[in-house]
Design a protein around this motif. Structure first.
Motif, PDB file in Angstrom:
ATOM      1  N   VAL A   1     -96.216   6.815  64.454  1.00  0.00           N
ATOM      2  CA  VAL A   1     -97.364   6.186  63.798  1.00  0.00           C
ATOM      3  C   VAL A   1     -97.955   5.176  64.770  1.00  0.00           C
ATOM      4  CG1 VAL A   1     -96.573   6.483  61.430  1.00  0.00           C
ATOM      5  CG2 VAL A   1     -95.870   4.480  62.702  1.00  0.00           C
ATOM      6  N   VAL A   2     -99.253   5.199  64.919  1.00  0.00           N
ATOM      7  CA  VAL A   2     -99.848   4.274  65.879  1.00  0.00           C
ATOM      8  C   VAL A   2    -100.817   3.293  65.232  1.00  0.00           C
ATOM      9  CG1 VAL A   2     -99.533   5.567  68.005  1.00  0.00           C
ATOM     10  CG2 VAL A   2    -101.445   6.125  66.543  1.00  0.00           C
ATOM     11  N   GLU A   3    -101.521   3.733  64.203  1.00  0.00           N
ATOM     12  CA  GLU A   3    -102.576   2.874  63.662  1.00  0.00           C
ATOM     13  C   GLU A   3    -102.462   2.782  62.165  1.00  0.00           C
ATOM     14  OE1 GLU A   3    -106.125   4.224  66.267  1.00  0.00           O
ATOM     15  OE2 GLU A   3    -106.861   3.731  64.252  1.00  0.00           O
ATOM     16  N   LEU A   4    -102.695   1.596  61.653  1.00  0.00           N
ATOM     17  CA  LEU A   4    -102.726   1.429  60.213  1.00  0.00           C
ATOM     18  C   LEU A   4    -104.000   0.673  59.848  1.00  0.00           C
ATOM     19  CD1 LEU A   4    -100.233   0.790  57.597  1.00  0.00           C
ATOM     20  CD2 LEU A   4    -101.704  -1.164  58.008  1.00  0.00           C
ATOM     21  N   GLU A   5    -104.716   1.237  58.889  1.00  0.00           N
ATOM     22  CA  GLU A   5    -105.973   0.638  58.477  1.00  0.00           C
ATOM     23  C   GLU A   5    -105.864   0.386  56.977  1.00  0.00           C
ATOM     24  OE1 GLU A   5    -110.524   2.297  58.418  1.00  0.00           O
ATOM     25  OE2 GLU A   5    -109.021   3.404  59.559  1.00  0.00           O
ATOM     26  N   THR A   6    -106.294  -0.798  56.543  1.00  0.00           N
ATOM     27  CA  THR A   6    -106.227  -1.118  55.129  1.00  0.00           C
ATOM     28  C   THR A   6    -107.532  -0.712  54.460  1.00  0.00           C
ATOM     29  OG1 THR A   6    -104.842  -2.977  55.679  1.00  0.00           O
ATOM     30  CG2 THR A   6    -105.775  -2.982  53.485  1.00  0.00           C
ATOM     31  N   LEU A   7    -107.426   0.176  53.461  1.00  0.00           N
ATOM     32  CA  LEU A   7    -108.633   0.627  52.761  1.00  0.00           C
ATOM     33  C   LEU A   7    -108.742   0.004  51.381  1.00  0.00           C
ATOM     34  CD1 LEU A   7    -108.418   4.474  53.476  1.00  0.00           C
ATOM     35  CD2 LEU A   7    -109.654   2.761  54.788  1.00  0.00           C
ATOM     36  N   GLY A   8    -107.600  -0.298  50.762  1.00  0.00           N
ATOM     37  CA  GLY A   8    -107.597  -0.751  49.375  1.00  0.00           C
ATOM     38  C   GLY A   8    -107.654  -2.256  49.250  1.00  0.00           C
ATOM     39  N   THR A   9    -107.192  -2.734  48.112  1.00  0.00           N
ATOM     40  CA  THR A   9    -107.152  -4.170  47.841  1.00  0.00           C
ATOM     41  C   THR A   9    -105.691  -4.542  47.615  1.00  0.00           C
ATOM     42  OG1 THR A   9    -107.282  -3.809  45.463  1.00  0.00           O
ATOM     43  CG2 THR A   9    -109.372  -4.006  46.658  1.00  0.00           C
ATOM     44  N   PRO A  10    -105.370  -5.841  47.609  1.00  0.00           N
ATOM     45  CA  PRO A  10    -103.981  -6.224  47.359  1.00  0.00           C
ATOM     46  C   PRO A  10    -103.443  -5.700  46.019  1.00  0.00           C
ATOM     47  CG  PRO A  10    -105.198  -8.082  48.247  1.00  0.00           C
ATOM     48  CD  PRO A  10    -106.204  -6.997  47.996  1.00  0.00           C
ATOM     49  N   ASP A  11    -104.314  -5.540  45.017  1.00  0.00           N
ATOM     50  CA  ASP A  11    -103.859  -5.044  43.712  1.00  0.00           C
ATOM     51  C   ASP A  11    -103.758  -3.527  43.688  1.00  0.00           C
ATOM     52  OD1 ASP A  11    -103.728  -7.563  42.674  1.00  0.00           O
ATOM     53  OD2 ASP A  11    -105.862  -7.558  42.106  1.00  0.00           O
ATOM     54  N   ALA A  12    -104.600  -2.886  44.461  1.00  0.00           N
ATOM     55  CA  ALA A  12    -104.581  -1.422  44.518  1.00  0.00           C
ATOM     56  C   ALA A  12    -104.599  -0.994  45.983  1.00  0.00           C
ATOM     57  CB  ALA A  12    -105.792  -0.849  43.772  1.00  0.00           C
ATOM     58  N   PRO A  13    -103.445  -1.133  46.642  1.00  0.00           N
ATOM     59  CA  PRO A  13    -103.422  -0.868  48.083  1.00  0.00           C
ATOM     60  C   PRO A  13    -103.681   0.603  48.400  1.00  0.00           C
ATOM     61  CG  PRO A  13    -101.374  -1.925  47.333  1.00  0.00           C
ATOM     62  CD  PRO A  13    -102.125  -1.498  46.120  1.00  0.00           C
ATOM     63  N   LEU A  14    -104.296   0.806  49.537  1.00  0.00           N
ATOM     64  CA  LEU A  14    -104.485   2.148  50.076  1.00  0.00           C
ATOM     65  C   LEU A  14    -104.557   1.999  51.594  1.00  0.00           C
ATOM     66  CD1 LEU A  14    -104.981   5.154  49.318  1.00  0.00           C
ATOM     67  CD2 LEU A  14    -107.430   4.675  49.516  1.00  0.00           C
ATOM     68  N   PHE A  15    -103.798   2.823  52.278  1.00  0.00           N
ATOM     69  CA  PHE A  15    -103.746   2.695  53.732  1.00  0.00           C
ATOM     70  C   PHE A  15    -104.089   4.017  54.383  1.00  0.00           C
ATOM     71  CE2 PHE A  15    -100.666  -0.172  51.810  1.00  0.00           C
ATOM     72  CZ  PHE A  15    -101.068  -1.398  52.327  1.00  0.00           C
ATOM     73  N   ARG A  16    -104.763   3.920  55.531  1.00  0.00           N
ATOM     74  CA  ARG A  16    -104.963   5.104  56.352  1.00  0.00           C
ATOM     75  C   ARG A  16    -104.088   4.925  57.596  1.00  0.00           C
ATOM     76  NH1 ARG A  16    -110.847   6.347  57.351  1.00  0.00           N
ATOM     77  NH2 ARG A  16    -110.684   7.287  55.281  1.00  0.00           N
ATOM     78  N   VAL A  17    -103.213   5.887  57.815  1.00  0.00           N
ATOM     79  CA  VAL A  17    -102.258   5.790  58.911  1.00  0.00           C
ATOM     80  C   VAL A  17    -102.459   6.978  59.830  1.00  0.00           C
ATOM     81  CG1 VAL A  17     -99.807   5.704  59.529  1.00  0.00           C
ATOM     82  CG2 VAL A  17    -100.599   4.601  57.434  1.00  0.00           C
ATOM     83  N   ARG A  18    -102.463   6.689  61.133  1.00  0.00           N
ATOM     84  CA  ARG A  18    -102.719   7.726  62.130  1.00  0.00           C
ATOM     85  C   ARG A  18    -101.486   7.865  63.030  1.00  0.00           C
ATOM     86  NH1 ARG A  18    -108.082   9.140  63.249  1.00  0.00           N
ATOM     87  NH2 ARG A  18    -108.767   7.373  62.013  1.00  0.00           N
ATOM     88  N   THR A  19    -101.152   9.091  63.409  1.00  0.00           N
ATOM     89  CA  THR A  19    -100.044   9.285  64.349  1.00  0.00           C
ATOM     90  C   THR A  19    -100.590   9.604  65.739  1.00  0.00           C
ATOM     91  OG1 THR A  19     -99.796  11.683  64.178  1.00  0.00           O
ATOM     92  CG2 THR A  19     -98.721  10.351  62.465  1.00  0.00           C
ATOM     93  N   ASP A  20     -99.699   9.538  66.727  1.00  0.00           N
ATOM     94  CA  ASP A  20    -100.136   9.818  68.103  1.00  0.00           C
ATOM     95  C   ASP A  20    -100.454  11.293  68.300  1.00  0.00           C
ATOM     96  OD1 ASP A  20     -97.541  10.708  67.946  1.00  0.00           O
ATOM     97  OD2 ASP A  20     -96.895   9.853  69.863  1.00  0.00           O
ATOM     98  N   ALA A  21    -100.102  12.132  67.319  1.00  0.00           N
ATOM     99  CA  ALA A  21    -100.460  13.546  67.409  1.00  0.00           C
ATOM    100  C   ALA A  21    -101.787  13.799  66.689  1.00  0.00           C
ATOM    101  CB  ALA A  21     -99.365  14.403  66.809  1.00  0.00           C
ATOM    102  N   GLY A  22    -102.412  12.721  66.213  1.00  0.00           N
ATOM    103  CA  GLY A  22    -103.731  12.834  65.605  1.00  0.00           C
ATOM    104  C   GLY A  22    -103.726  13.131  64.114  1.00  0.00           C
ATOM    105  N   LYS A  23    -102.540  13.108  63.482  1.00  0.00           N
ATOM    106  CA  LYS A  23    -102.493  13.336  62.030  1.00  0.00           C
ATOM    107  C   LYS A  23    -102.936  12.068  61.304  1.00  0.00           C
ATOM    108  CE  LYS A  23     -99.142  16.833  61.481  1.00  0.00           C
ATOM    109  NZ  LYS A  23     -97.719  17.062  61.439  1.00  0.00           N
TER     110      LYS A  23
END
Lengths: 106, 350
Positions: free
Chosen positions: B94-116
């Motif tokens: 895992v290389v990147e983590l981006e926060t999309l949600g809010t503290p009450d309703a978290p949602l994360f976008r996570v990227r791997t070095d293989a591009g997933k």
């Protein structure tokens, strides 16, 4: 208790007491000796507790067994007196043992 | 990712970073609460340190098992989590983590070095001592050649065509790459500190035949110096057992000294690290970012013990909080696997 002196790559020496039956690696970790990482915790499977044994103690410490010799392939700057300190048991005979740690473990 | 390409996103309730014993048991605890999980691990196999460092070594402090090997524990855990069909993504970091949600309703976008790319409502970091990464030999200036001339892995074999390659090491990685790259390379020089190889005998034999046939070179010694300009390697100096120095012209150097654990990109996720560990609370094992949990050896809190059993406990408690994020409207009632028919149904034993 057996006195063991660890000298780091820069030449700083630290002398501590090791318990008979423990290992040279365990003694280093217990005494927060820098230069020994021991990532695998003593399973002879990471080569990050590499030390150079003082020439005078080589006959007492003995040669590495096959598994340790294989694992030494993963260490850097391996020399004739290279050992993995997790495989050296502390015995009364090793009183005053001196080892040096390499510049880099992992 | 180039512009215009459509990214396929893998949606999951929970993303577990690390497929060691604690990550695996988290699948179980989450699964009992109907939470689906994907796991990412940098190693090509499941089991983390248990499989990589001590598969054959006995462990004596797993409750209920007076003695079990590292691999035995991993095998048992895999059987235990089978009913929950976890999805594994191995050999990826895992290389990147981006926060999309809010503290009450978290949602994360996570990227791997293989591009997933994953989108998850909770991320559980179960990365143990960090990610296993190749050991880098302490040769002066080696880092300036990394990427262009020094490689710890080969992603595209074709890029090595026509090169004079020096491979260093005596294990399976060194020998496998020697055999694989031999047909492509201009010349291969294998360097090892002793004239004995722990790699599989058939690869060692193949290598020795080529050496006898003068199709490749074998040097016994250790690399002490690199020569080149602007990050492009031109030669490596090998010190033999007798102290003699040999300069070997080469375009690429591939050192294989095994793996070491490094925290890696997780360090940049804003988790307020303490001595390379991720602080977590002891009620939910959540980090300072709501929705990101830290379980097992990677976390720290007052009284922390780096034991597999502690990680199991932490996984169970974290799962309770993850449930609140995944099913905000559902009330969670505590149940036992011994008596709950609904849990037994999930486990496929009722």
């Amino acid at each position: 208790m057996v006195q063991i002196t660890y000298t780091d790559a820069k030449g700083t020496a630290r002398t501590v007491n090791g318990e008979v039956g423990s290992t040279v690696m365990e003694t280093a970790i217990k005494n927060s000796i820098p230069g020994i990482d021991a990532e695998c915790g003593g399973a002879c499977s990471c080569a990050t507790c590499h030390v150079y044994v003082d020439e005078a103690f080589l006959p007492l410490v003995g040669a590495p067994e096959q598994a340790e010799e294989d694992m030494l392939d993963f260490a850097f700057d391996v020399r004739k007196n290279s050992r993995l300190s997790c495989q050296i048991k502390v015995t009364e005979a090793l009183e005053g043992l001196r080892v040096t740690t390499p510049t880099k473990q992992g | 990712m180039t512009q215009g390409q459509i990214e396929e996103v893998i949606h999951t309730d929970a993303l577990i970073v690390g497929a060691g014993p604690v990550g695996l048991f988290a699948v179980f605890e989450l699964g009992l609460l109907d939470i689906r999980a994907h796991l990412v691990d940098i190693l090509p196999k499941i089991g983390g340190q248990c499989s990589e460092l001590y598969p054959e070594k006995p462990i004596y402090d797993i409750p209920g098992f007076p003695l079990i090997t590292g691999q035995g524990l991993v095998d048992n855990l895999m059987k235990q989590i089978e009913p929950f069909h976890p999805q594994f993504h191995l050999g990826e970091m895992v290389v990147e983590l981006e926060t999309l949600g809010t503290p009450d309703a978290p949602l994360f976008r996570v990227r791997t070095d293989a591009g997933k790319v994953f989108e998850a409502k909770a991320v559980l970091i179960a990365a143990g001592g960090g990610s296993f990464q190749p050991k880098k030999p302490p040769i002066a200036g080696i880092d300036t050649y990394e990427g262009a001339s020094v490689f710890y892995a080969v992603r595209k074999m074709e890029a090595m065509r026509g090169k004079r390659i020096m491979i260093v090491g005596g294990g399976d990685s060194a020998l496998d790459w020697t055999l694989n790259l031999k047909p492509l390379a201009e010349r291969i020089t294998l360097v090892h500190r002793r004239d004995a190889f722990r790699a599989a005998p058939h690869s060692v034999n193949a290598m020795r035949e080529w050496v006898a046939d003068k199709q490749m070179d074998l040097l016994i010694g250790q690399v002490t110096e690199l020569k080149g300009e602007n990050g492009i390697l031109s030669a490596a100096v090998v010190k033999g057992e007798d102290g003699s120095l040999h300069e070997v012209a080469c375009d690429a150097l591939m050192p294989f000294f095994g793996l070491t654990m490094k925290l890696g990109p997780i360090a940049d996720w804003g988790l307020g690290l303490h001595e390379n560990l991720v602080p977590a609370d002891t009620a939910k094992f959540e980090t300072n970012v709501p929705g990101i949990f830290a379980i097992g050896d990677i976390n720290t809190y007052p009284g922390k013990l780096k034991l597999i059993l502690s990680g199991f406990h932490e996984a169970a408690l974290a799962a309770q909080k993850v449930h609140r994020y995944v099913y905000p409207d559902k009330k969670l009632s505590f149940q036992y696997t011994t008596s709950s028919t609904s849990l037994q149904k999930k486990l496929g034993v009722s």
